[in-house]
Scaffold this motif. Structure first.
Motif, PDB file in Angstrom:
ATOM      1  N   TRP A 180      14.386   3.386  87.925  1.00 34.93           N
ATOM      2  CA  TRP A 180      13.550   4.207  88.371  1.00 34.93           C
ATOM      3  C   TRP A 180      13.746   5.690  87.787  1.00 34.93           C
ATOM      4  O   TRP A 180      14.902   6.500  87.880  1.00 34.93           O
ATOM      5  N   SER A 181      12.680   6.342  86.832  1.00 36.13           N
ATOM      6  CA  SER A 181      12.738   7.532  86.399  1.00 36.13           C
ATOM      7  C   SER A 181      12.209   8.676  87.341  1.00 36.13           C
ATOM      8  O   SER A 181      12.548   9.694  86.903  1.00 36.13           O
ATOM      9  N   SER A 182      11.501   8.164  88.517  1.00 36.64           N
ATOM     10  CA  SER A 182      10.954   9.237  89.164  1.00 36.64           C
ATOM     11  C   SER A 182       9.329   9.748  88.860  1.00 36.64           C
ATOM     12  O   SER A 182       8.799  10.490  89.660  1.00 36.64           O
ATOM     13  N   GLY A 183       8.920   9.026  87.707  1.00 39.27           N
ATOM     14  CA  GLY A 183       7.553   9.469  87.173  1.00 39.27           C
ATOM     15  C   GLY A 183       6.520   8.311  87.428  1.00 39.27           C
ATOM     16  O   GLY A 183       6.771   7.330  87.984  1.00 39.27           O
ATOM     17  N   LYS A 184       5.537   8.568  86.906  1.00 41.98           N
ATOM     18  CA  LYS A 184       4.294   7.852  86.790  1.00 41.98           C
ATOM     19  C   LYS A 184       4.270   6.308  86.464  1.00 41.98           C
ATOM     20  O   LYS A 184       3.792   5.486  87.144  1.00 41.98           O
ATOM     21  N   ASP A 185       4.956   6.234  85.272  1.00 39.74           N
ATOM     22  CA  ASP A 185       5.030   4.820  84.609  1.00 39.74           C
ATOM     23  C   ASP A 185       6.003   4.017  85.433  1.00 39.74           C
ATOM     24  O   ASP A 185       5.730   2.844  85.863  1.00 39.74           O
ATOM     25  N   SER A 186       7.124   4.547  85.898  1.00 39.55           N
ATOM     26  CA  SER A 186       8.024   3.925  86.928  1.00 39.55           C
ATOM     27  C   SER A 186       6.992   3.308  88.158  1.00 39.55           C
ATOM     28  O   SER A 186       7.179   2.273  88.691  1.00 39.55           O
ATOM     29  N   ALA A 187       6.447   4.285  88.705  1.00 36.97           N
ATOM     30  CA  ALA A 187       5.751   4.149  90.028  1.00 36.97           C
ATOM     31  C   ALA A 187       4.644   2.925  89.689  1.00 36.97           C
ATOM     32  O   ALA A 187       4.591   2.022  90.547  1.00 36.97           O
ATOM     33  N   GLU A 226      -5.967   3.802  85.472  1.00 37.64           N
ATOM     34  CA  GLU A 226      -5.588   2.883  86.933  1.00 37.64           C
ATOM     35  C   GLU A 226      -4.456   3.583  87.843  1.00 37.64           C
ATOM     36  O   GLU A 226      -4.716   3.319  89.075  1.00 37.64           O
ATOM     37  N   PHE A 227      -3.576   4.253  87.401  1.00 36.58           N
ATOM     38  CA  PHE A 227      -2.688   4.972  88.040  1.00 36.58           C
ATOM     39  C   PHE A 227      -3.401   5.829  89.122  1.00 36.58           C
ATOM     40  O   PHE A 227      -3.210   5.947  90.369  1.00 36.58           O
ATOM     41  N   LEU A 228      -4.426   6.616  88.688  1.00 41.09           N
ATOM     42  CA  LEU A 228      -5.193   7.601  89.653  1.00 41.09           C
ATOM     43  C   LEU A 228      -6.080   6.804  90.378  1.00 41.09           C
ATOM     44  O   LEU A 228      -6.190   7.048  91.603  1.00 41.09           O
ATOM     45  N   GLU A 229      -6.695   5.860  90.036  1.00 41.85           N
ATOM     46  CA  GLU A 229      -7.683   5.161  90.782  1.00 41.85           C
ATOM     47  C   GLU A 229      -6.929   4.373  92.239  1.00 41.85           C
ATOM     48  O   GLU A 229      -7.474   4.049  92.932  1.00 41.85           O
TER      49      GLU A 229
END
Length: 234
Positions: free
Chosen positions: A11-18, A140-143
């Protein structure tokens, strides 16, 4: 019923991990019960992202998966880092973990490094986002309803106006042409504070901006300047 493979998530804490974690939780074919994050013990912050440890802990609490922290010194050599990471992997292997997950997208040398290190301990590496188009990924992340702010920039790629800004389609469209939409070449890093993997959003404030200079690993005669914005819990 076959037992699900015991898996820890980097877990990096950022968007790609999420986004990577979201996809695996949706598939529900792995037992993911550990988030592993590297924290700089000198600053008490997430390595690279610069996120405070207490904000990282708040993320894990809202995701509902236990956090395991690997502490590294202020400026570890590659040998020191590999030794510490190797010890941590051995600990995880000893308690039954057979797989691990990364949010990497297309950095081939990094993928090979991870796979080679993990192979020594018979741990399988999984890359749910590998070779996905980064424009598609950010859309996709935002949607999906994820939210994140930019907390670190490479100053040679982005100016300080991007620090602390929330990701949006408008902001992505403002990125220079040579900046990847997901910052996959290290142009920027993010802090994810809301989305479908969180029970509640993280309540936070954006604080001061600071700058740090690091040696360029590809050219020892040069250095790289990074900008960070501080994130504190409300």
């Amino acid at each position: 019923m076959a037992q699900k493979p015991k898996t820890y998530f980097n877990w990096s804490s950022g968007k790609d991990s999420a986004l990577a974690l979201y996809h695996l939780l949706q598939q529900n074919d792995l037992e993911i019960d550990c988030l592993l994050t590297t924290v700089n013990s000198h600053y008490n912050r997430v390595s690279m992202h610069g996120l405070r440890k207490e904000v990282l802990e708040a993320q894990a609490a809202e995701i509902g998966i236990p956090l395991d922290i690997l502490e590294v010194p202020e400026n570890p050599s590659m040998e020191e880092y590999n030794g510490l990471m190797g010890d941590k992997i051995k600990q995880l292997k000893a308690v039954g973990y057979t797989q691990t997950v990364f949010g990497d997208i297309f950095l081939e040398d990094l993928k090979q490094y991870r796979e080679q290190m993990l192979a020594k301990y018979d741990i399988k590496a999984i890359f749910p986002l590998w070779k996905r188009d980064t424009k598609d990924l950010i859309h996709e992340f935002l949607e999906l309803g994820f939210k994140a702010v930019i907390v670190c920039i490479n100053s040679s790629k982005l100016d300080t106006s991007f620090l602390g800004k929330e990701l949006s389609l408008e902001l992505i469209n403002q990125l220079p042409e040579d900046v990847d939409p997901c910052g996959e070449h290290g142009e920027f890093h993010t802090f994810c504070f809301d989305g479908p993997i969180f029970t509640n959003p993280i309540a936070f404030e954006v604080g001061e901006k600071v700058y740090k200079t690091y040696d360029d690993p590809s050219d020892k005669t040069k250095n790289i300047k990074f900008g960070f914005c501080d994130i504190t819990l409300k």
